[in-house]
Each structure stands twice: as C-alpha cells, then as structure tokens.
Design an enzyme around this catalytic site. Structure first.
Site, short mmCIF file in Angstrom:
data_model
loop_
_atom_site.label_atom_id
_atom_site.label_comp_id
_atom_site.label_asym_id
_atom_site.label_seq_id
_atom_site.Cartn_x
_atom_site.Cartn_y
_atom_site.Cartn_z
CB ILE A 1 -0.91 0.05 1.25
CG1 ILE A 1 -1.69 -1.26 1.42
CG2 ILE A 1 -1.86 1.25 1.18
CD1 ILE A 1 -2.63 -1.57 0.29
N GLY B 1 -10.80 1.10 -2.47
CA GLY B 1 -9.37 1.22 -2.72
C GLY B 1 -8.59 0.32 -1.78
CD GLU B 2 -8.47 0.35 2.87
OE1 GLU B 2 -8.43 -0.86 3.20
OE2 GLU B 2 -9.07 1.21 3.53
N GLY B 3 -6.30 -1.61 -2.37
CA GLY B 3 -5.97 -2.92 -2.92
C GLY B 3 -7.01 -3.96 -2.59
#
EC number: 2.4.2.21
Length: 350
Positions: A63, A315-317
């Site tokens: 991240i 988001g955040e992966g």
C-alpha cells in the site's frame, strides 16, 4: 525524463509455456471452455510466469500512501488527517486490506510515499520526496525530480517484495483527494472531460462531483496537459502514491512478476505506466470494476476485462485481494485436474 530503467523493455510472454497451457486445458476432464475465463487466466499466467504450473500462492500486498494539495479546493468528503490515521490503522491490522491480507496469507507492507506525516510511524516504510503534493489548481503538483523519486520508491518496494519470490503482486493506495488526482490524470491521458471521469470518491454528492469536475477541467487547461506526455501529466496533476505505483508496476513487470490490478486509482496508475512503457501491459491482470464512473473508461483504454464487479470503491488494494481467490482457483484447476487419458474418460461425446 524519468530514471532510465523506467523505459527498459519488460520480458516477453513465454509462447512455449502459454501454448503448452492451451494444450493442457484441452486435455482436462471438462468440456472445452467449461471453466470460462478461469481457463484463459491460467493460460495467461503460465505464459507470464514462464512455467507449466502457474501459481498465485505468494502474493504480497503493498500500500502506497500520499496526501494531495488539491484537497484545499473542497473536493473530498473527508479531512486530510484521515490519510495518516488510516496508515496507522493499516499498521495495527484494523483496515479492510489488513483483514484481507491475513485471510489470504499475504504479507502487507505500507509505504509513506508522500503524506503530511511529520513523524516516523511504527510499521510504516517512509520513502518520500516531500510532504504531500502541491495544489494543482494553482501550480504543478510535482517537480520532475519529485516524480522521479516516487518512481524509485515504487521500484524499491518491488525490490523488497521480490526477495520472497512472489507469484503476483497487489498494489493499493491511500490518500484523501486521490480520486480527484486520478480523475485528472485519466482525463488528461484519455483526452476527455472530467465530467466523464470524476466520480463520488469518498462519498461526495452530485454537486460535489460537479465541483470536482470543474476543478479538474480548469487545471488541465491551466497546465496544458490534455493528451500530453505521461511525464508532463504526472508532474502537473499527479500524486506521489500514484507515481510510486506506476514505478512499481513497471518494476514488477521487468522482473516477470504479474500485477493484479485493483480499482480506479491503481488502474489509472497502470494506464500511465503503459503509456510510459507499453511492454508492461501484458503483466496487468485486472481484478474488478469499481463503482467509480471513470473506471470503465480506464479499463477500456487498458483493453482488459475485470474478473468481478461488486460496486466496490474502497481502494487499498481491497478489490484485487477479494479477486485473488479466483486467480488461485484458476491455477489449482489447471494444475490439479486430471486429463481425459489419466482418468480414462472419453474426450468427446458419444
């Protein structure tokens, strides 16, 4: 120009291993095409990884966090302090991606690529050229030197991850205001209006989206970056975490490590990476289509089709992490199923 390595050619797909995977898929105990896109996914991975047995077991998640000067223009529903608070949440294990990483058995690294934090944070890698970007509505977000530093930060993160010989990589992001930055980058790269790209981000309403689009369009005109070079666009309206992800994508592809691409912001970074170094494109595996309205246009520009669509916009992966079990299933089925000959099953209908 960015560092010379950014433009170095990535390895080519192994046609030998890809073709062998195609042959194996035709021999497995199932009707041709019965596993749909999972079959093609396994074939793609075999060619990318240059192996007869594609793998998705070791998948670190990185991240990148950064703050954005454009927040001063009221484009986000949340205050900028949330970026730093969420970094601490990642490190302490309380964020969505932290939970998903544990569930997947993935190592999670968080890189401060350019937040406003004045302190070293426990559990966070600090690798930034400055504290946040400048407000791109009044001046360029980054200098070329700062942009280059962010690319190098992405490369350094991949070098650390590569020590564990990963099968894939997932990149995520955190940064209040970064949907505005990503929309500005995408609109500039694609030569479209911000109205077609800008979404709700952290939850702004219709009036907020319209304001965001106006801010972006004005900045694109101010900096003259409509359909400009990716280097110029990233300096004018870019973000440090987004630039770091660009560098990380190229660095991973150069090491023959496929990247499972997350949502809108990471996809925009991927589009910029492809414009800078087209040879990295085959190593991009899309995970999902997010609820951000511009994501569809970016995926189309990348010429990829997402595995899932769950209206995610965190988001955040997180979207890539949620899609990873599908990739693992594709590999397990390809490697583990019996062939018609092994199972003594007729390979065609009577």
């Amino acid at each position: 120009m960015l560092p010379e390595w950014v433009y170095h050619k990535c390895p080519e797909i192994s046609a030998v291993h890809r073709d062998a995977a195609i042959v194996r898929q035709a021999q497995l105990t199932k009707p041709t095409g019965a596993l749909g896109r999972l079959e093609q996914l396994a074939i793609e991975l075999a060619g990318l990884q240059a192996t007869e047995q594609p793998r998705a077991a070791r998948v670190p998640i990185i991240i990148f966090a950064g703050d954005h000067g454009i927040v001063a223009q009221g484009v986000s529903a949340y205050p900028q302090a949330v970026t730093i608070a969420m970094m601490a949440n990642f490190a302490s294990g309380g964020a969505a991606i932290s939970v998903l990483a544990r569930e997947l058995g993935s190592h999670l690294e968080v890189v401060d690529a350019g937040t406003l934090s004045q302190d070293e944070m426990i559990g966070i890698v600090t690798d930034r050229p400055r504290h946040g970007t400048r407000d791109f509505s009044v001046e360029a977000a980054l200098t070329l030197a700062e942009l280059a530093f962010a690319f190098e930060a992405g490369e350094r993160a991949v070098a650390r991850a590569a020590a564990s010989q990963p099968d894939l990589l997932i990149f995520g992001e955190m940064g209040i205001g970064n949907t505005t930055t990503s929309a500005a980058i995408a609109a500039s790269l694609l030569g479209v209006s911000a109205e077609e790209i800008a979404g709700s981000g952290t939850g702004v309403d219709a009036a907020g989206r319209a304001h965001k689009a106006r801010v972006i369009d004005a900045a694109i005109v101010r900096h003259g970056v409509a359909a400009a070079s990716p280097e110029k666009i990233l300096c004018a309206v870019g973000g440090l975490e987004i630039a770091a992800i660009c560098g990380a994508i190229i660095a991973a592809a150069q090491r023959r490590i496929p990247v499972l691409i997350d949502g809108f912001i990471v996809s925009v970074a991927a589009l910029a990476a492809v414009r800078l170094n087209p040879s990295c494109q085959p190593f991009l595996l899309p995970s999902h289509q997010s609820a951000e309205q511009g994501h569809r246009l970016v995926l189309r520009a990348l010429n990829v089709q997402p595995l899932i669509s769950l209206d995610l916009r965190l988001g955040e992966g997180s979207g890539a992490a949620i899609a990873l079990p599908l990739v693992r299933s594709a590999c397990a089925l390809h490697n583990g199923m019996a062939t018609f000959a092994q199972a003594n099953v007729p390979d065609r209908p009577a």
